[in-house]
Design an enzyme around this catalytic site. Structure first.
Site, mmCIF file in Angstrom:
data_model
loop_
_atom_site.group_PDB
_atom_site.id
_atom_site.type_symbol
_atom_site.label_atom_id
_atom_site.label_comp_id
_atom_site.label_asym_id
_atom_site.label_seq_id
_atom_site.Cartn_x
_atom_site.Cartn_y
_atom_site.Cartn_z
ATOM 1 C CE1 TYR A 77 -3.833 2.380 0.674
ATOM 2 C CE2 TYR A 77 -2.272 3.426 2.167
ATOM 3 C CZ TYR A 77 -3.466 3.461 1.460
ATOM 4 O OH TYR A 77 -4.265 4.574 1.532
ATOM 5 C CE LYS A 108 -3.354 5.125 -1.813
ATOM 6 N NZ LYS A 108 -4.410 5.569 -2.755
#
Length: 244
Positions: free
Chosen positions: A167, A171
């Site tokens: 994750y 990002k």
């Protein structure tokens, strides 16, 4: 809808921050398309906002499906001829908590990047001609402070020990993509920025955030509505620049 009314599309908008972003944009007078993978669910969510008197319509859009993206673009082109605002809100977190970065499976990395990065790029590329057809298009990429490489390497930062690597790195890649696209668009009226919504109480973190959803949608809405003097290629939260 009036001819002068802005048209926005928010991905992943059937719940949480996405749904609230739709509400706040519509409250600001923007005709907003609530996009979700399931047209029925998107329609139900849009109906609730319509009942509040807000200018909202549903649109089916699975950001990981090329045919679905193409169909959504065709629908927006036919109905409106342009798109003023694209909020790339859709995202997932599937890292297994408790596993070290080197222990996360390759499937976890691929699944995460397929939605959080590759789908975001695909949606942006597909809608870019309609955004360029608007007087001053705006793209908002919903990232996270967890994508900040500078903060992850700083032992004094609040996220130093929060390593959900697939994750986080997805990002970081969204932030990097934003900078590349901003460079391409630097001499046009179109602006693209990336934002951190805050540590929001959502389904993604089982409601363990620090702020409520309405606060979490504010930065996306603010960046969607910036004027000609607004930033291009920035990473921010509620007007504060964040470290890359």
């Amino acid at each position: 809808m009036t001819v002068s009314q802005k048209i926005a599309l928010v991905t992943g908008a059937t719940r949480g921050i996405g749904l609230e972003t739709v509400r706040q944009l519509a409250q600001a007078g923007v005709h907003t398309l609530l996009a979700g993978r399931n047209r029925e669910r998107a329609g139900e969510a849009a109906s609730r906002l319509q009942a509040e008197g807000l200018p909202v319509d549903a649109i089916a859009l699975d950001v990981t499906d090329g045919k679905s993206i193409a169909a959504a673009v065709a629908e927006v082109r036919e109905r409106y001829g342009r798109l003023d605002i694209l909020v790339n809100n859709a995202g997932i977190l599937v890292d297994e908590f408790g596993r070290a970065p080197s222990e996360q499976t390759l499937d976890t990395w691929r699944t995460t990047f397929d939605t959080n990065l590759f789908a975001l790029i695909a949606v942006t590329q597909a809608f870019l001609p309609l955004l360029k057809a608007a007087p001053a298009g705006r793209i908002v990429n919903v990232s996270s402070i967890l994508g900040s490489i500078a903060l992850h390497k700083d032992p004094a930062s609040p996220i130093y020990d929060f390593k959900v690597p697939a994750y986080n790195v997805s990002k970081s890649a969204v932030n990097a993509w934003t900078v590349q696209l901003a460079y391409e668009l630097r001499d046009t009226p179109l602006k693209v920025n990336t934002i951190h919504p805050g540590y929001v109480k959502t389904d993604m973190n089982s409601g363990e955030g620090a702020i409520e959803i309405p606060e979490g949608a504010k930065t996306s809405v603010e960046m969607a509505l910036i004027g000609a003097d607004g930033p291009n290629g920035s990473f921010s939260h509620l007007g504060q620049e964040l470290p890359w």
